[in-house]
Design a protein around this motif. Structure first.
Motif, PDB file in Angstrom:
ATOM      1  N   ASN A 114       0.845  -1.193   0.000  1.00  0.00           N
ATOM      2  CA  ASN A 114       0.000   0.000   0.000  1.00  0.00           C
ATOM      3  C   ASN A 114       0.883   1.248   0.000  1.00  0.00           C
ATOM      4  N   ARG A 115       0.247   2.383  -0.075  1.00  0.00           N
ATOM      5  CA  ARG A 115       0.979   3.650  -0.131  1.00  0.00           C
ATOM      6  C   ARG A 115       1.787   3.890   1.143  1.00  0.00           C
ATOM      7  N   GLU A 116       1.221   3.541   2.288  1.00  0.00           N
ATOM      8  CA  GLU A 116       1.908   3.769   3.558  1.00  0.00           C
ATOM      9  C   GLU A 116       3.233   3.005   3.622  1.00  0.00           C
ATOM     10  N   THR A 117       3.213   1.767   3.172  1.00  0.00           N
ATOM     11  CA  THR A 117       4.432   0.950   3.168  1.00  0.00           C
ATOM     12  C   THR A 117       5.437   1.515   2.168  1.00  0.00           C
ATOM     13  N   TRP A 118       4.946   1.888   1.005  1.00  0.00           N
ATOM     14  CA  TRP A 118       5.806   2.480  -0.015  1.00  0.00           C
ATOM     15  C   TRP A 118       6.475   3.752   0.506  1.00  0.00           C
ATOM     16  N   LEU A 119       5.708   4.583   1.225  1.00  0.00           N
ATOM     17  CA  LEU A 119       6.263   5.829   1.745  1.00  0.00           C
ATOM     18  C   LEU A 119       7.399   5.585   2.737  1.00  0.00           C
ATOM     19  N   ILE A 120       7.290   4.558   3.546  1.00  0.00           N
ATOM     20  CA  ILE A 120       8.394   4.231   4.461  1.00  0.00           C
ATOM     21  C   ILE A 120       9.639   3.920   3.645  1.00  0.00           C
ATOM     22  N   ASN A 121       9.470   3.155   2.586  1.00  0.00           N
ATOM     23  CA  ASN A 121      10.606   2.822   1.729  1.00  0.00           C
ATOM     24  C   ASN A 121      11.194   4.073   1.077  1.00  0.00           C
ATOM     25  N   VAL A 122      10.342   4.980   0.641  1.00  0.00           N
ATOM     26  CA  VAL A 122      10.806   6.201  -0.025  1.00  0.00           C
ATOM     27  C   VAL A 122      11.515   7.138   0.950  1.00  0.00           C
ATOM     28  N   TRP A 123      10.878   7.429   2.065  1.00  0.00           N
ATOM     29  CA  TRP A 123      11.407   8.435   2.980  1.00  0.00           C
ATOM     30  C   TRP A 123      12.567   7.934   3.831  1.00  0.00           C
ATOM     31  N   PHE A 124      12.551   6.669   4.206  1.00  0.00           N
ATOM     32  CA  PHE A 124      13.602   6.155   5.084  1.00  0.00           C
ATOM     33  C   PHE A 124      14.672   5.379   4.322  1.00  0.00           C
ATOM     34  N   ALA A 125      14.361   4.919   3.120  1.00  0.00           N
ATOM     35  CA  ALA A 125      15.304   4.172   2.283  1.00  0.00           C
ATOM     36  C   ALA A 125      16.082   3.125   3.085  1.00  0.00           C
ATOM     37  N   PRO A 126      15.369   2.228   3.763  1.00  0.00           N
ATOM     38  CA  PRO A 126      16.070   1.238   4.585  1.00  0.00           C
ATOM     39  C   PRO A 126      16.931   0.312   3.735  1.00  0.00           C
ATOM     40  N   GLU A 127      18.080  -0.035   4.286  1.00  0.00           N
ATOM     41  CA  GLU A 127      19.003  -0.929   3.590  1.00  0.00           C
ATOM     42  C   GLU A 127      19.212  -2.234   4.340  1.00  0.00           C
ATOM     43  N   SER A 128      18.492  -2.410   5.444  1.00  0.00           N
ATOM     44  CA  SER A 128      18.601  -3.635   6.230  1.00  0.00           C
ATOM     45  C   SER A 128      17.378  -3.758   7.133  1.00  0.00           C
ATOM     46  N   LYS A 129      17.245  -4.920   7.747  1.00  0.00           N
ATOM     47  CA  LYS A 129      16.152  -5.110   8.706  1.00  0.00           C
ATOM     48  C   LYS A 129      16.297  -4.148   9.880  1.00  0.00           C
ATOM     49  N   ALA A 130      17.530  -3.885  10.274  1.00  0.00           N
ATOM     50  CA  ALA A 130      17.765  -2.944  11.378  1.00  0.00           C
ATOM     51  C   ALA A 130      17.272  -1.549  11.005  1.00  0.00           C
ATOM     52  N   ASP A 131      17.475  -1.158   9.762  1.00  0.00           N
ATOM     53  CA  ASP A 131      16.976   0.143   9.303  1.00  0.00           C
ATOM     54  C   ASP A 131      15.453   0.191   9.348  1.00  0.00           C
ATOM     55  N   VAL A 132      14.821  -0.922   8.993  1.00  0.00           N
ATOM     56  CA  VAL A 132      13.354  -0.989   9.045  1.00  0.00           C
ATOM     57  C   VAL A 132      12.890  -0.825  10.488  1.00  0.00           C
ATOM     58  N   GLN A 133      13.556  -1.509  11.402  1.00  0.00           N
ATOM     59  CA  GLN A 133      13.192  -1.407  12.814  1.00  0.00           C
ATOM     60  C   GLN A 133      13.399   0.018  13.330  1.00  0.00           C
ATOM     61  N   ASN A 134      14.487   0.645  12.921  1.00  0.00           N
ATOM     62  CA  ASN A 134      14.735   2.034  13.326  1.00  0.00           C
ATOM     63  C   ASN A 134      13.656   2.968  12.778  1.00  0.00           C
ATOM     64  N   ALA A 135      13.248   2.736  11.546  1.00  0.00           N
ATOM     65  CA  ALA A 135      12.182   3.548  10.950  1.00  0.00           C
ATOM     66  C   ALA A 135      10.886   3.368  11.728  1.00  0.00           C
ATOM     67  N   ARG A 136      10.610   2.137  12.089  1.00  0.00           N
ATOM     68  CA  ARG A 136       9.382   1.856  12.849  1.00  0.00           C
ATOM     69  C   ARG A 136       9.388   2.588  14.189  1.00  0.00           C
TER      70      ARG A 136
END
Length: 79
Positions: free
Chosen positions: A10-32
């Motif tokens: 969805n758009r919300e998930t896409w926006l996390i990818n766009v704005w935070f540009a995570p490069e690892s699972k740790a980056d995803v957790q930090n974004a969360r």
């Protein structure tokens, strides 16, 4: 009709990818953690505009599992 947004759930998930540009699972957790913290700090009426429950964190993390598997396959291939 597909309910995806630019290849993401969805758009919300896409926006996390766009704005935070995570490069690892740790980056995803930090974004969360960042999102959850920031949302708590804004007035309730603005929180109503944010659909953070729609963010598919599992999909974002799985994106890096796929990358890791591809890297392992490439390393295993003989030159």
């Amino acid at each position: 009709m597909s309910n995806t947004y630019n290849g993401w759930t969805n758009r919300e998930t896409w926006l996390i990818n766009v704005w935070f540009a995570p490069e690892s699972k740790a980056d995803v957790q930090n974004a969360r953690e960042q999102i959850e913290s920031d949302i708590e700090g804004i007035p309730q009426y603005l929180q109503d505009f944010v659909n953070d429950s729609a963010i598919n964190w599992d999909e974002l993390e799985a994106h890096f599992e796929d990358d890791a598997e591809e890297s392992e396959e490439e390393e295993a291939e003989p030159d």
